[in-house]
Design a protein around this motif. Structure first.
Motif, PDB file in Angstrom:
ATOM      1  N   LEU A  42      19.361 -39.298  12.175  1.00 35.44           N
ATOM      2  CA  LEU A  42      19.541 -37.884  12.080  1.00 35.44           C
ATOM      3  C   LEU A  42      20.708 -37.767  10.886  1.00 35.44           C
ATOM      4  O   LEU A  42      21.513 -38.287  10.573  1.00 35.44           O
ATOM      5  CB  LEU A  42      20.552 -37.288  13.486  1.00 35.44           C
ATOM      6  N   ASP A  43      20.260 -36.515  10.280  1.00 37.67           N
ATOM      7  CA  ASP A  43      21.195 -36.401   8.965  1.00 37.67           C
ATOM      8  C   ASP A  43      22.041 -35.108   9.164  1.00 37.67           C
ATOM      9  O   ASP A  43      21.502 -33.995   8.952  1.00 37.67           O
ATOM     10  CB  ASP A  43      20.270 -36.172   7.644  1.00 37.67           C
ATOM     11  N   GLU A  44      23.347 -35.105   9.339  1.00 35.99           N
ATOM     12  CA  GLU A  44      23.996 -34.125   9.763  1.00 35.99           C
ATOM     13  C   GLU A  44      23.588 -33.176  10.711  1.00 35.99           C
ATOM     14  O   GLU A  44      23.325 -31.975  10.438  1.00 35.99           O
ATOM     15  CB  GLU A  44      24.596 -33.596   8.487  1.00 35.99           C
ATOM     16  N   PRO A  45      23.112 -33.615  11.960  1.00 35.96           N
ATOM     17  CA  PRO A  45      22.345 -32.633  12.839  1.00 35.96           C
ATOM     18  C   PRO A  45      23.327 -31.553  13.626  1.00 35.96           C
ATOM     19  O   PRO A  45      22.837 -30.756  14.145  1.00 35.96           O
ATOM     20  CB  PRO A  45      21.834 -33.693  13.939  1.00 35.96           C
TER      21      PRO A  45
ATOM     22  N   PHE B  91      15.928 -34.088   9.601  1.00 36.13           N
ATOM     23  CA  PHE B  91      16.648 -33.523   8.291  1.00 36.13           C
ATOM     24  C   PHE B  91      17.907 -32.778   8.194  1.00 36.13           C
ATOM     25  O   PHE B  91      18.401 -32.226   9.176  1.00 36.13           O
ATOM     26  CB  PHE B  91      15.470 -32.814   7.504  1.00 36.13           C
ATOM     27  N   GLN B  92      18.545 -33.061   7.247  1.00 36.38           N
ATOM     28  CA  GLN B  92      19.797 -32.247   6.920  1.00 36.38           C
ATOM     29  C   GLN B  92      19.740 -30.970   7.229  1.00 36.38           C
ATOM     30  O   GLN B  92      20.517 -30.127   7.701  1.00 36.38           O
ATOM     31  CB  GLN B  92      20.635 -32.787   5.652  1.00 36.38           C
ATOM     32  N   ASN B  93      18.877 -30.410   6.226  1.00 34.56           N
ATOM     33  CA  ASN B  93      18.355 -28.857   6.332  1.00 34.56           C
ATOM     34  C   ASN B  93      17.302 -28.707   7.506  1.00 34.56           C
ATOM     35  O   ASN B  93      15.794 -28.965   7.143  1.00 34.56           O
ATOM     36  CB  ASN B  93      18.041 -28.289   4.976  1.00 34.56           C
TER      37      ASN B  93
ATOM     38  N   LYS C  72      24.029 -41.046   1.503  1.00 34.41           N
ATOM     39  CA  LYS C  72      23.821 -40.773   3.091  1.00 34.41           C
ATOM     40  C   LYS C  72      22.336 -40.262   3.554  1.00 34.41           C
ATOM     41  O   LYS C  72      21.473 -40.960   4.121  1.00 34.41           O
ATOM     42  CB  LYS C  72      24.674 -39.963   3.815  1.00 34.41           C
ATOM     43  N   SER C  73      21.989 -39.338   2.547  1.00 36.18           N
ATOM     44  CA  SER C  73      20.563 -38.735   3.126  1.00 36.18           C
ATOM     45  C   SER C  73      19.687 -39.815   2.505  1.00 36.18           C
ATOM     46  O   SER C  73      18.612 -39.946   3.124  1.00 36.18           O
ATOM     47  CB  SER C  73      20.430 -37.551   2.156  1.00 36.18           C
ATOM     48  N   THR C  74      19.651 -40.430   1.448  1.00 35.71           N
ATOM     49  CA  THR C  74      19.057 -41.553   0.811  1.00 35.71           C
ATOM     50  C   THR C  74      18.845 -42.760   1.701  1.00 35.71           C
ATOM     51  O   THR C  74      17.692 -43.038   1.839  1.00 35.71           O
ATOM     52  CB  THR C  74      19.459 -41.869  -0.602  1.00 35.71           C
TER      53      THR C  74
HETATM   54 MG    MG Z   1      23.188 -35.661   2.426  1.00 36.88          MG
END
Ligand code: MG
Ligand code: ADP
Length: 285
Positions: free
Chosen positions: A169-172, A90-92, A44-46
């Protein structure tokens, strides 16, 4: 108009054998709200990095296939073209902080400085986006002295202020409580209604069901299922591949075994659908 167009994308990070994405083709229409779900390590992040151009411009490795965003192939896109067409949250959120600014206000303005927005125009844009994301009262705080949820909102604001055509948006909402999650989904949906295209990785399936136009289920770097939330979030194949179902779907799935859920009715993905279905189930003789 198609604004994000991935054709047969396969990607391997440097020094790895296995592809993080494997033959992924994906077309997103302008203004569409697409959610991506999948277990840990699914890619997913990729996928977010690929759409945002961090692959191949930041992460090297091996990219096959084509990635086009707003009509420009990502290998050919200049940094400025990329920043104007797509923004990645970003996720983080900690990774998003520039490290160059002392206050939240300056942090959000930072991206605008780089875009060459005039000093006169900047404060109004920053204030507007702070109000939108509910962080006006954090303006003078240090970006580092915030809770995870506050950092997530600042990260979102610092991308929204640049008004990208595509918002990734990565897990916002991972650090947000239910109220914060509702607010952030509301903000993002409003952006989509105003024409921004949204690609969002999200585990909170009830929210995905209520807000997304389309859901993509990723597993092992491949697209396992794709369709409307109602189709994808009730697809039995997901359970075989370590995905969860929403509690409403699971409850109705159990209810069906006890004849509490009408046998001919599709499983629900939202609370409303669950309520309607169970009422009908209970009325039956
Ligand atoms: Mg991820
Ligand atoms: N920087 C990296 N270098 C090498 N492998 C990576 C890197 N980042 C992620 N991976 C690998 O790529 C795969 C997909 O990861 P990722 O996109 O982070 O998945 P997800 O976001 O769905 O949890 C995983 O197997 C992960 O170990």
């Amino acid at each position: 108009m198609v604004i994000v167009d991935l054709q047969h994308v396969t990607y391997r990070y440097p020094m790895t054998e296995q592809s993080a994405l494997e033959d992924v083709s994906l077309h997103i229409e302008e203004g569409e709200f697409v959610a991506v779900i999948g277990p840990n390590g699914a890619g997913k992040s990729t996928l977010c990095y690929t759409v945002a151009g961090f692959i191949p411009h930041f992460f090297k490795g091996e990219l096959e296939g084509t990635v086009e965003v707003a009509g420009v192939e990502s290998r050919q896109a200049s940094l400025e073209q990329r920043v104007r067409s797509v923004g990645l949250v970003f996720q983080n959120p900690f990774n998003q902080i520039s490290g160059a600014k002392y206050t939240v206000f300056e942090e959000i303005a930072f991206g605008l400085e780089n875009l060459g927005v005039s000093r006169a125009e900047m404060p109004a844009r920053v204030e507007q986006v702070m109000a939108l994301t509910g962080i006006t009262d954090l303006a003078e705080r240090s970006p580092y002295a915030l809770s995870g949820g506050q950092q997530q909102r600042v990260a979102l604001a610092s991308i929204l202020v640049m008004e990208p055509k595509v918002l990734v948006l990565d897990e916002p909402t991972s650090q947000l409580d239910p109220v914060g999650t509702r607010e952030v989904f509301g903000v993002i949906r409003n952006m989509a209604l105003r024409g921004m295209t949204v690609l969002m990785v999200e585990h909170k399936l009830e929210w995905v069901a209520a807000f997304a136009d389309r859901v993509i289920a990723l597993e092992n770097g491949r697209i396992l299922a794709e369709g409307t939330p109602a189709e994808v979030l009730t697809d039995e194949r997901l359970l075989e591949h370590h995905f969860g179902f929403s509690r409403y779907t699971l409850a109705a799935r159990e209810g069906r075994k006890e004849a509490l859920w009408p046998p001919d009715r599709r499983l629900p993905v939202t609370l409303d659908e669950a309520e309607t279905g169970f009422r009908e189930g209970l009325r039956r003789p």
